[in-house]
Design a protein around this motif. Structure first.
Motif, short mmCIF file in Angstrom:
data_model
loop_
_atom_site.label_atom_id
_atom_site.label_comp_id
_atom_site.label_asym_id
_atom_site.label_seq_id
_atom_site.Cartn_x
_atom_site.Cartn_y
_atom_site.Cartn_z
N CYS A 155 -5.03 13.26 -0.73
CA CYS A 155 -4.29 12.09 -0.29
C CYS A 155 -4.53 10.97 -1.28
CB CYS A 155 -4.74 11.68 1.11
SG CYS A 155 -3.85 10.27 1.76
N ASP A 156 -3.47 10.50 -1.91
CA ASP A 156 -3.58 9.43 -2.90
C ASP A 156 -3.26 8.10 -2.23
OD1 ASP A 156 -4.14 10.97 -5.32
OD2 ASP A 156 -2.15 11.80 -5.02
N LEU A 157 -4.17 7.16 -2.40
CA LEU A 157 -4.02 5.83 -1.81
C LEU A 157 -3.98 4.81 -2.94
CD1 LEU A 157 -4.05 4.00 0.74
CD2 LEU A 157 -6.55 4.04 0.61
N LEU A 158 -2.92 4.04 -2.97
CA LEU A 158 -2.73 3.05 -4.03
C LEU A 158 -2.41 1.69 -3.41
CD1 LEU A 158 -2.39 2.56 -7.15
CD2 LEU A 158 0.05 2.97 -6.80
N PHE A 159 -3.24 0.69 -3.73
CA PHE A 159 -2.99 -0.68 -3.29
C PHE A 159 -2.54 -1.49 -4.49
CE2 PHE A 159 -5.21 0.69 0.38
CZ PHE A 159 -4.82 -0.17 1.41
N MET A 160 -1.39 -2.11 -4.35
CA MET A 160 -0.80 -2.90 -5.43
C MET A 160 -0.73 -4.36 -4.98
SD MET A 160 2.30 -0.18 -6.20
CE MET A 160 2.62 0.07 -4.46
N PHE A 161 -1.47 -5.22 -5.66
CA PHE A 161 -1.48 -6.64 -5.34
C PHE A 161 -0.57 -7.37 -6.32
CE2 PHE A 161 -5.39 -4.89 -3.80
CZ PHE A 161 -5.66 -5.57 -2.63
N VAL A 162 0.33 -8.20 -5.79
CA VAL A 162 1.23 -8.93 -6.69
C VAL A 162 0.42 -9.85 -7.58
CG1 VAL A 162 3.21 -8.78 -5.13
CG2 VAL A 162 1.63 -10.70 -4.93
N ASP A 163 0.96 -10.15 -8.75
CA ASP A 163 0.20 -10.91 -9.75
C ASP A 163 -0.24 -12.28 -9.25
OD1 ASP A 163 2.94 -11.27 -9.74
OD2 ASP A 163 3.08 -11.81 -11.84
N ALA A 176 0.86 -1.18 0.00
CA ALA A 176 0.00 0.00 0.00
C ALA A 176 0.89 1.23 0.00
CB ALA A 176 -0.90 0.01 1.23
N LEU A 177 0.51 2.20 -0.79
CA LEU A 177 1.29 3.43 -0.90
C LEU A 177 0.38 4.61 -0.63
CD1 LEU A 177 4.11 4.53 -1.73
CD2 LEU A 177 3.23 4.69 -4.06
N VAL A 178 0.79 5.48 0.30
CA VAL A 178 0.05 6.69 0.63
C VAL A 178 0.92 7.88 0.28
CG1 VAL A 178 -1.08 8.01 2.45
CG2 VAL A 178 -1.20 5.51 2.48
#
Length: 336
Positions: free
Chosen positions: A311-319, A213-215
């Protein structure tokens, strides 16, 4: 006697779930709208008994739709059904004339209680409580499932942020994408919009589903956050970092809780890693290098009313997590 029902939601999955949740005793004649402008056009041409209205929609959102209904003097029972559950959102829709608020995902008991209040003669009939069937339901795509799941989860995060700071959080539509790593880096650059940013990265995992997760907060956002929290403008860097970490923990934890409710999993968070303060977006990109080959992402940009806070919230799920997510959400994919 049939009850004429209009379901307004940009999500095909949400429209389908709402239609299937209505009891047979309502004998519902159901129509669908994809956004507020669509709903208002239909309300001009036909009388409806009940409007089930989402809040977060393109073209015209639920708040604007309620304002237009009031302005035009349209007589209809409006029930808001939304993932935006923050207190000020609920207060606002009730002030705009909504009869009730139901949070997503829909709770059958809550829906039945609302219908008993609005159409008691229909709902109190001695008919088995079963979904309405006589309607052509929307065709769903796989992305519809992920969009609605993300919508509920980001609503939980907005609610937590709103309660913590006692503010109203504007909640836009989420973006759901599958990115190659090069595309992910382009998306990160777009998020930063050439501003200097402060960032926090936090890993998470649960039931084999993992990611980062990136904030991201712009420098101007940090200044306004300090005003809301009554932190002196001349505060030292440590206090600013603590404030950024606080925001990150609220958003990431509540999003994962909302996601976990829907996928039947408990997520665990690793210790947050500060990417630094007032760093360029290239530093953020470098921190993700080598972590992903392909990723499914949930992304949303929150803004706080009457401030410049974004505020930008980005959730990155591995493949590798994608088939596991599909399996956990199989009960929704059965709607496809």
């Amino acid at each position: 006697m049939a009850s004429s029902v209009l379901i307004c939601d940009d999500s095909a999955l949400a429209r389908k779930q709402m239609a299937r949740s209505l009891p047979a005793s309502l004998n519902a004649d159901i129509s669908f709208a994809m956004h507020g402008l669509d709903a208002l056009e239909q309300l001009k041409n036909k009388r409806f008994d009940i409007l089930f209205l989402d809040l977060t929609m393109p073209e015209l959102d639920g708040f604007g739709t309620l304002e237009e209904i009031q302005k035009q003097g349209i007589d209809i029972n409006v029930v808001v059904v939304s993932g935006d559950i923050q207190p000020k959102a609920q207060e606002r829709v009730m002030a705009l004339g909504a009869k009730a608020f139901i949070r997503k995902p829909i709770d059958q008991d809550a829906l039945k209680a609302v219908l008993k209040q609005l159409v008691p003669t229909q709902i109190n009939r001695n008919v088995v409580y079963a979904p309405a069937q006589s309607v052509h339901l929307p065709t769903l795509r796989r992305r519809d499932v992920y969009m609605e799941v993300a919508n509920v989860a980001i609503g939980r995060a907005a609610d937590a942020l709103a309660r913590h700071f006692d503010v109203f959080v504007h909640l836009p539509l989420p973006n759901v994408n599958i990115f190659e790593v090069s595309e992910l880096h382009m998306a990160l650059r777009d998020l930063a919009s050439n501003d200097q940013v402060s960032g926090v990265c936090q890993g998470f995992s649960g039931e084999g589903i993992a990611g980062e997760a990136l904030v991201l907060l712009s420098d101007s956002s940090v200044s306004d956050l300090k005003k809301i929290m009554k932190v002196p403008s001349a505060s030292d860097e440590l206090e600013e970092l603590e404030l950024i970490m606080d925001v990150s923990n609220i958003l990431v934890g509540s999003f994962l809780s909302g996601l976990g409710e829907q996928v039947g999993a408990r997520f665990f968070q690793s210790a947050p890693a500060l990417l630094g303060q007032h760093v360029s977006i290239d530093s953020v990109i470098n921190s993700t290098a080598g972590s992903f080959n392909k990723t499914i992402t949930f992304e949303v940009s929150y803004t706080i009313d009457r401030t410049s806070i974004r505020c930008d919230l980005l959730f990155m799920f591995v493949d590798e997590s994608l088939p596991l997510l599909d399996n956990k959400l199989s009960y929704l994919f059965e709607e496809l």
